[in-house]
Design a protein around this motif. Structure first.
Motif, PDB file in Angstrom:
ATOM      1  N   GLY A   1     -52.157 -48.860   4.598  1.00 51.50           N
ATOM      2  CA  GLY A   1     -52.230 -50.280   4.261  1.00 51.50           C
ATOM      3  C   GLY A   1     -53.663 -50.703   4.098  1.00 51.50           C
ATOM      4  N   SER A   2     -54.113 -51.594   4.945  1.00 53.60           N
ATOM      5  CA  SER A   2     -55.457 -52.152   4.811  1.00 53.60           C
ATOM      6  C   SER A   2     -55.952 -52.612   6.174  1.00 53.60           C
ATOM      7  CB  SER A   2     -55.407 -53.336   3.850  1.00 53.60           C
ATOM      8  OG  SER A   2     -56.667 -53.934   3.720  1.00 53.60           O
ATOM      9  N   VAL A   3     -57.179 -52.295   6.477  1.00 50.60           N
ATOM     10  CA  VAL A   3     -57.762 -52.766   7.735  1.00 50.60           C
ATOM     11  C   VAL A   3     -57.938 -54.279   7.692  1.00 50.60           C
ATOM     12  CG1 VAL A   3     -59.817 -52.681   9.201  1.00 50.60           C
ATOM     13  CG2 VAL A   3     -58.850 -50.585   8.278  1.00 50.60           C
ATOM     14  N   GLY A   4     -58.135 -54.820   6.532  1.00 46.53           N
ATOM     15  CA  GLY A   4     -58.207 -56.261   6.345  1.00 46.53           C
ATOM     16  C   GLY A   4     -57.459 -56.614   5.072  1.00 46.53           C
ATOM     17  N   ASN A   5     -56.918 -57.803   5.012  1.00 45.04           N
ATOM     18  CA  ASN A   5     -56.263 -58.285   3.805  1.00 45.04           C
ATOM     19  C   ASN A   5     -54.983 -57.518   3.496  1.00 45.04           C
ATOM     20  OD1 ASN A   5     -56.027 -59.964   1.663  1.00 45.04           O
ATOM     21  ND2 ASN A   5     -57.654 -59.062   0.459  1.00 45.04           N
ATOM     22  N   ALA A   6     -54.176 -57.246   4.516  1.00 46.00           N
ATOM     23  CA  ALA A   6     -52.902 -56.563   4.313  1.00 46.00           C
ATOM     24  C   ALA A   6     -51.918 -57.512   3.636  1.00 46.00           C
ATOM     25  CB  ALA A   6     -52.333 -56.083   5.646  1.00 46.00           C
ATOM     26  N   MET A   7     -51.160 -56.979   2.696  1.00 42.39           N
ATOM     27  CA  MET A   7     -50.247 -57.809   1.928  1.00 42.39           C
ATOM     28  C   MET A   7     -48.823 -57.726   2.463  1.00 42.39           C
ATOM     29  SD  MET A   7     -51.995 -59.318  -0.480  1.00 42.39           S
ATOM     30  CE  MET A   7     -53.414 -59.497   0.567  1.00 42.39           C
TER      31      MET A   7
ATOM     32  N   PRO B   1     -50.288 -60.219   7.641  1.00 49.57           N
ATOM     33  CA  PRO B   1     -51.719 -60.202   7.350  1.00 49.57           C
ATOM     34  C   PRO B   1     -52.612 -59.676   8.474  1.00 49.57           C
ATOM     35  CG  PRO B   1     -50.988 -62.446   7.743  1.00 49.57           C
ATOM     36  CD  PRO B   1     -49.759 -61.576   7.758  1.00 49.57           C
ATOM     37  N   THR B   2     -52.023 -59.251   9.590  1.00 48.22           N
ATOM     38  CA  THR B   2     -52.820 -58.690  10.670  1.00 48.22           C
ATOM     39  C   THR B   2     -53.334 -57.317  10.255  1.00 48.22           C
ATOM     40  OG1 THR B   2     -51.296 -59.771  12.206  1.00 48.22           O
ATOM     41  CG2 THR B   2     -52.819 -58.154  13.132  1.00 48.22           C
TER      42      THR B   2
ATOM     43  N   SER C   1     -55.110 -67.779   1.389  1.00 46.27           N
ATOM     44  CA  SER C   1     -53.718 -67.343   1.215  1.00 46.27           C
ATOM     45  C   SER C   1     -53.532 -65.897   1.671  1.00 46.27           C
ATOM     46  CB  SER C   1     -53.304 -67.480  -0.251  1.00 46.27           C
ATOM     47  OG  SER C   1     -52.011 -66.986  -0.464  1.00 46.27           O
ATOM     48  N   GLU C   2     -54.466 -65.054   1.319  1.00 42.90           N
ATOM     49  CA  GLU C   2     -54.369 -63.641   1.685  1.00 42.90           C
ATOM     50  C   GLU C   2     -54.511 -63.430   3.185  1.00 42.90           C
ATOM     51  OE1 GLU C   2     -57.260 -61.686  -0.792  1.00 42.90           O
ATOM     52  OE2 GLU C   2     -56.088 -62.074  -2.599  1.00 42.90           O
ATOM     53  N   LEU C   3     -55.516 -64.040   3.800  1.00 42.94           N
ATOM     54  CA  LEU C   3     -55.755 -63.789   5.225  1.00 42.94           C
ATOM     55  C   LEU C   3     -54.749 -64.487   6.136  1.00 42.94           C
ATOM     56  CD1 LEU C   3     -59.630 -63.747   5.655  1.00 42.94           C
ATOM     57  CD2 LEU C   3     -58.066 -61.908   5.064  1.00 42.94           C
ATOM     58  N   ARG C   4     -54.335 -65.686   5.783  1.00 39.73           N
ATOM     59  CA  ARG C   4     -53.387 -66.400   6.647  1.00 39.73           C
ATOM     60  C   ARG C   4     -51.942 -65.949   6.450  1.00 39.73           C
ATOM     61  NH1 ARG C   4     -55.473 -72.535   5.975  1.00 39.73           N
ATOM     62  NH2 ARG C   4     -57.150 -72.445   7.496  1.00 39.73           N
ATOM     63  N   HIS C   5     -51.574 -65.648   5.198  1.00 43.21           N
ATOM     64  CA  HIS C   5     -50.162 -65.443   4.890  1.00 43.21           C
ATOM     65  C   HIS C   5     -49.822 -64.075   4.308  1.00 43.21           C
ATOM     66  CE1 HIS C   5     -50.033 -69.709   5.623  1.00 43.21           C
ATOM     67  NE2 HIS C   5     -50.892 -69.906   4.655  1.00 43.21           N
ATOM     68  N   GLY C   6     -50.823 -63.269   3.979  1.00 41.66           N
ATOM     69  CA  GLY C   6     -50.548 -61.958   3.400  1.00 41.66           C
ATOM     70  C   GLY C   6     -50.006 -62.048   1.985  1.00 41.66           C
TER      71      GLY C   6
END
Length: 133
Positions: free
Chosen positions: A40-46, A49-50, A99-104
């Motif tokens: 996935g992603s260490v940051g900005n997971a879709m 969002p954690t 939108s990306e960080l709060r809600h994925g």
């Protein structure tokens, strides 16, 4: 995903492949018992969002089947502090980043009424066949 390439070399074909930075963590095992893992992603997971990372544990290089485990680890962090820094710095397209960080939800799809299209679609189960066996 399991074929060797010039980047991976000419060794034996792997039965476990892991990759990342696609923002959609998952793992899957196919009918040939090959395992595909996306960190996935260490940051900005879709999705959630954690931020997430993966721990693989097992026997490296074994010629015989050996047990192994895959653990997805979510790491909470202060999203609001990150967004405050981005706002103070005048980050362009801040609304999309929020939108990306709060809600994925990816900035390119945050206004789509049908929701995001980038996630894998669920597999549909075939209906059970009726009749005697």
């Amino acid at each position: 995903m399991f074929a060797n390439t010039p980047a991976t070399g000419n060794g034996p074909q792997p039965s476990v492949v892991a990759y990342g930075d696609t923002h959609d963590p998952f793992y899957e095992v196919d009918r040939e018992r090959r395992t595909l893992v996306n960190t996935g992603s260490v940051g900005n997971a879709m999705d959630d969002p954690t931020p997430v990372y993966v721990v693989l544990e097992g026997v490296l290089g074994s010629d015989l089947d050996a047990p192994f485990s895959i653990q997805f680890v979510r790491v909470p962090y202060d999203v609001e502090a990150e967004l405050a820094v981005a706002a103070r710095m005048g980050m362009p397209e801040l609304e999309g980043y929020v939108s990306e960080l709060r809600h994925g939800i990816y900035r390119g799809e945050m206004h789509d009424p049908d929701g995001p299209k980038y996630h894998r679609q669920p597999k549909l189960r075939q209906p059970a066949k009726s009749g005697a066996n």
